[in-house]
Design a protein around this motif. Structure first.
Motif, PDB file in Angstrom:
ATOM      1  N   ASN A   1       0.857  -1.191  -0.013  1.00 61.90           N
ATOM      2  CA  ASN A   1      -0.004  -0.064  -0.024  1.00 61.90           C
ATOM      3  C   ASN A   1       0.741   1.169   0.085  1.00 61.90           C
ATOM      4  OD1 ASN A   1      -2.665   1.268  -0.029  1.00 61.90           O
ATOM      5  ND2 ASN A   1      -2.387   1.676   1.954  1.00 61.90           N
ATOM      6  N   VAL A   2       1.867   1.250   0.776  1.00 57.67           N
ATOM      7  CA  VAL A   2       2.816   2.691   0.953  1.00 57.67           C
ATOM      8  C   VAL A   2       3.429   2.638  -0.578  1.00 57.67           C
ATOM      9  CG1 VAL A   2       5.153   3.359   1.593  1.00 57.67           C
ATOM     10  CG2 VAL A   2       3.375   2.317   3.142  1.00 57.67           C
ATOM     11  N   ASN A   3       3.646   1.555  -1.352  1.00 58.23           N
ATOM     12  CA  ASN A   3       4.448   1.837  -2.555  1.00 58.23           C
ATOM     13  C   ASN A   3       3.234   2.368  -3.580  1.00 58.23           C
ATOM     14  OD1 ASN A   3       7.249   1.173  -2.652  1.00 58.23           O
ATOM     15  ND2 ASN A   3       6.569  -0.724  -2.115  1.00 58.23           N
ATOM     16  N   PHE A   4       2.286   1.593  -3.323  1.00 58.19           N
ATOM     17  CA  PHE A   4       1.108   2.101  -4.329  1.00 58.19           C
ATOM     18  C   PHE A   4       0.577   3.800  -4.176  1.00 58.19           C
ATOM     19  CE2 PHE A   4      -3.454   3.002  -5.299  1.00 58.19           C
ATOM     20  CZ  PHE A   4      -3.573   2.619  -6.502  1.00 58.19           C
ATOM     21  N   VAL A   5       0.674   3.987  -2.841  1.00 58.18           N
ATOM     22  CA  VAL A   5       0.299   5.515  -2.563  1.00 58.18           C
ATOM     23  C   VAL A   5       1.564   6.388  -2.927  1.00 58.18           C
ATOM     24  CG1 VAL A   5      -0.188   7.105  -0.675  1.00 58.18           C
ATOM     25  CG2 VAL A   5      -1.256   4.995  -0.692  1.00 58.18           C
ATOM     26  N   ALA A   6       2.535   6.100  -2.769  1.00 57.96           N
ATOM     27  CA  ALA A   6       3.960   6.760  -3.090  1.00 57.96           C
ATOM     28  C   ALA A   6       3.894   7.075  -4.686  1.00 57.96           C
ATOM     29  CB  ALA A   6       5.011   6.130  -2.525  1.00 57.96           C
ATOM     30  N   PHE A   7       3.702   5.890  -5.487  1.00 58.71           N
ATOM     31  CA  PHE A   7       3.814   6.052  -6.752  1.00 58.71           C
ATOM     32  C   PHE A   7       2.655   6.236  -7.431  1.00 58.71           C
ATOM     33  CE2 PHE A   7       7.565   4.011  -5.076  1.00 58.71           C
ATOM     34  CZ  PHE A   7       8.652   4.743  -5.706  1.00 58.71           C
ATOM     35  N   GLY A   8       1.577   6.117  -7.033  1.00 59.12           N
ATOM     36  CA  GLY A   8       0.148   6.317  -7.611  1.00 59.12           C
ATOM     37  C   GLY A   8      -0.315   5.271  -8.636  1.00 59.12           C
ATOM     38  N   ARG A   9       0.414   4.236  -8.571  1.00 62.84           N
ATOM     39  CA  ARG A   9       0.119   3.107  -9.540  1.00 62.84           C
ATOM     40  C   ARG A   9       0.602   1.811  -8.816  1.00 62.84           C
ATOM     41  NH1 ARG A   9       4.694   4.934 -13.965  1.00 62.84           N
ATOM     42  NH2 ARG A   9       6.484   4.065 -12.728  1.00 62.84           N
TER      43      ARG A   9
ATOM     44  N   ASN B   1       2.620  -0.568 -10.406  1.00 61.51           N
ATOM     45  CA  ASN B   1       3.948  -1.247 -11.172  1.00 61.51           C
ATOM     46  C   ASN B   1       4.773  -1.437  -9.992  1.00 61.51           C
ATOM     47  OD1 ASN B   1       2.400  -0.665 -13.135  1.00 61.51           O
ATOM     48  ND2 ASN B   1       3.790   0.572 -14.131  1.00 61.51           N
ATOM     49  N   GLU B   2       5.202  -0.431  -9.088  1.00 60.67           N
ATOM     50  CA  GLU B   2       6.131  -0.818  -8.013  1.00 60.67           C
ATOM     51  C   GLU B   2       5.951  -1.774  -7.249  1.00 60.67           C
ATOM     52  OE1 GLU B   2       6.983   2.849 -10.461  1.00 60.67           O
ATOM     53  OE2 GLU B   2       4.942   1.983  -9.432  1.00 60.67           O
ATOM     54  N   ALA B   3       4.620  -1.815  -6.635  1.00 57.70           N
ATOM     55  CA  ALA B   3       4.206  -2.650  -5.830  1.00 57.70           C
ATOM     56  C   ALA B   3       4.009  -4.038  -6.343  1.00 57.70           C
ATOM     57  CB  ALA B   3       2.900  -2.263  -5.142  1.00 57.70           C
ATOM     58  N   ASN B   4       3.878  -4.233  -7.559  1.00 59.10           N
ATOM     59  CA  ASN B   4       3.943  -5.518  -8.157  1.00 59.10           C
ATOM     60  C   ASN B   4       5.482  -6.107  -8.230  1.00 59.10           C
ATOM     61  OD1 ASN B   4       1.388  -5.649  -8.326  1.00 59.10           O
ATOM     62  ND2 ASN B   4       1.245  -4.682 -10.512  1.00 59.10           N
ATOM     63  N   LEU B   5       6.324  -5.000  -8.669  1.00 57.49           N
ATOM     64  CA  LEU B   5       7.531  -5.585  -8.675  1.00 57.49           C
ATOM     65  C   LEU B   5       8.205  -5.977  -7.267  1.00 57.49           C
ATOM     66  CD1 LEU B   5      10.468  -5.865 -10.032  1.00 57.49           C
ATOM     67  CD2 LEU B   5      10.528  -3.024  -9.786  1.00 57.49           C
ATOM     68  N   VAL B   6       7.971  -5.393  -6.192  1.00 54.13           N
ATOM     69  CA  VAL B   6       8.555  -5.490  -4.949  1.00 54.13           C
ATOM     70  C   VAL B   6       7.877  -7.243  -4.617  1.00 54.13           C
ATOM     71  CG1 VAL B   6       8.103  -5.225  -2.338  1.00 54.13           C
ATOM     72  CG2 VAL B   6       8.872  -3.418  -4.033  1.00 54.13           C
ATOM     73  N   ASP B   7       6.270  -7.232  -5.116  1.00 52.32           N
ATOM     74  CA  ASP B   7       5.893  -8.676  -4.561  1.00 52.32           C
ATOM     75  C   ASP B   7       6.568  -9.475  -5.294  1.00 52.32           C
ATOM     76  OD1 ASP B   7       4.004  -7.430  -3.009  1.00 52.32           O
ATOM     77  OD2 ASP B   7       2.451  -7.565  -4.557  1.00 52.32           O
TER      78      ASP B   7
ATOM     79  N   PHE C   1      25.004  -3.695  -3.612  1.00 50.31           N
ATOM     80  CA  PHE C   1      23.535  -3.524  -3.420  1.00 50.31           C
ATOM     81  C   PHE C   1      22.938  -2.366  -4.159  1.00 50.31           C
ATOM     82  CE2 PHE C   1      24.183  -5.655   1.071  1.00 50.31           C
ATOM     83  CZ  PHE C   1      23.192  -6.355   0.599  1.00 50.31           C
ATOM     84  N   TYR C   2      21.914  -2.448  -4.690  1.00 50.64           N
ATOM     85  CA  TYR C   2      21.154  -1.523  -5.434  1.00 50.64           C
ATOM     86  C   TYR C   2      19.641  -1.262  -4.848  1.00 50.64           C
ATOM     87  CZ  TYR C   2      24.636  -2.542  -9.057  1.00 50.64           C
ATOM     88  OH  TYR C   2      25.692  -2.622  -9.594  1.00 50.64           O
ATOM     89  N   GLN C   3      19.372  -0.139  -4.462  1.00 47.28           N
ATOM     90  CA  GLN C   3      18.178   0.358  -4.116  1.00 47.28           C
ATOM     91  C   GLN C   3      17.184   0.233  -5.493  1.00 47.28           C
ATOM     92  OE1 GLN C   3      17.721   3.882  -2.319  1.00 47.28           O
ATOM     93  NE2 GLN C   3      15.721   3.888  -1.807  1.00 47.28           N
ATOM     94  N   THR C   4      16.068  -0.388  -5.187  1.00 50.79           N
ATOM     95  CA  THR C   4      15.148  -0.625  -6.405  1.00 50.79           C
ATOM     96  C   THR C   4      13.738   0.263  -6.270  1.00 50.79           C
ATOM     97  OG1 THR C   4      14.184  -2.543  -5.449  1.00 50.79           O
ATOM     98  CG2 THR C   4      16.221  -2.871  -6.974  1.00 50.79           C
ATOM     99  N   ILE C   5      13.356   0.210  -5.127  1.00 51.42           N
ATOM    100  CA  ILE C   5      12.195   0.945  -4.895  1.00 51.42           C
ATOM    101  C   ILE C   5      12.212   1.477  -3.488  1.00 51.42           C
ATOM    102  CG2 ILE C   5       9.606   0.579  -4.401  1.00 51.42           C
ATOM    103  CD1 ILE C   5      10.247  -0.182  -7.013  1.00 51.42           C
ATOM    104  N   SER C   6      11.551   2.871  -3.504  1.00 56.72           N
ATOM    105  CA  SER C   6      11.672   3.473  -2.299  1.00 56.72           C
ATOM    106  C   SER C   6      10.382   4.139  -2.186  1.00 56.72           C
ATOM    107  CB  SER C   6      12.853   4.553  -2.241  1.00 56.72           C
ATOM    108  OG  SER C   6      12.728   5.486  -1.127  1.00 56.72           O
ATOM    109  N   GLY C   7       9.289   3.863  -1.312  1.00 55.72           N
ATOM    110  CA  GLY C   7       8.277   4.311  -1.292  1.00 55.72           C
ATOM    111  C   GLY C   7       7.987   5.098   0.209  1.00 55.72           C
ATOM    112  N   LYS C   8       7.452   6.283  -0.292  1.00 50.99           N
ATOM    113  CA  LYS C   8       7.347   7.302   1.466  1.00 50.99           C
ATOM    114  C   LYS C   8       5.926   7.704   1.203  1.00 50.99           C
ATOM    115  CE  LYS C   8       9.453  11.412   2.837  1.00 50.99           C
ATOM    116  NZ  LYS C   8      10.838  12.391   2.682  1.00 50.99           N
TER     117      LYS C   8
END
Length: 83
Positions: A23-31, A33-39, A71-78
């Motif tokens: 939910n944090v990723n969905f709210v942060a990015f408004g879509r 895609n990022e939440a699906n990638l993390v999953d 290490f690579y940071q791939t997603i950052s939801g805030k």
């Protein structure tokens, strides 16, 4: 002038955080895609997720991938309005 400092605890993601991190990723990015990638990446041995918790609620999440000895940071939801 006053300064407001909000303390956050940083820890690894727990199984009970999965829906909130999504939910944090969905709210942060408004879509989704990022939440699906993390999953999709979650559970791969070379990845990990950190969450920042404030007042018992996840306020920030970061997802990292270990590749080629780095290490690579791939997603950052805030979110300012916590989920």
């Amino acid at each position: 002038m006053s300064l407001l400092v909000l303390a956050m605890d940083i820890r690894t993601e727990k199984p009970e955080d999965v829906a909130t991190v999504r939910n944090v990723n969905f709210v942060a990015f408004g879509r989704e895609n990022e939440a699906n990638l993390v999953d999709r990446l979650r559970g791969i041995a070379s990845t990990f997720s950190l969450v920042a918790v404030q007042s018992d609620r996840v306020a920030l999440c970061q997802f990292w991938v270990w590749r080629q000895s780095q290490f690579y940071q791939t997603i950052s939801g805030k979110v300012s309005a916590r989920c």
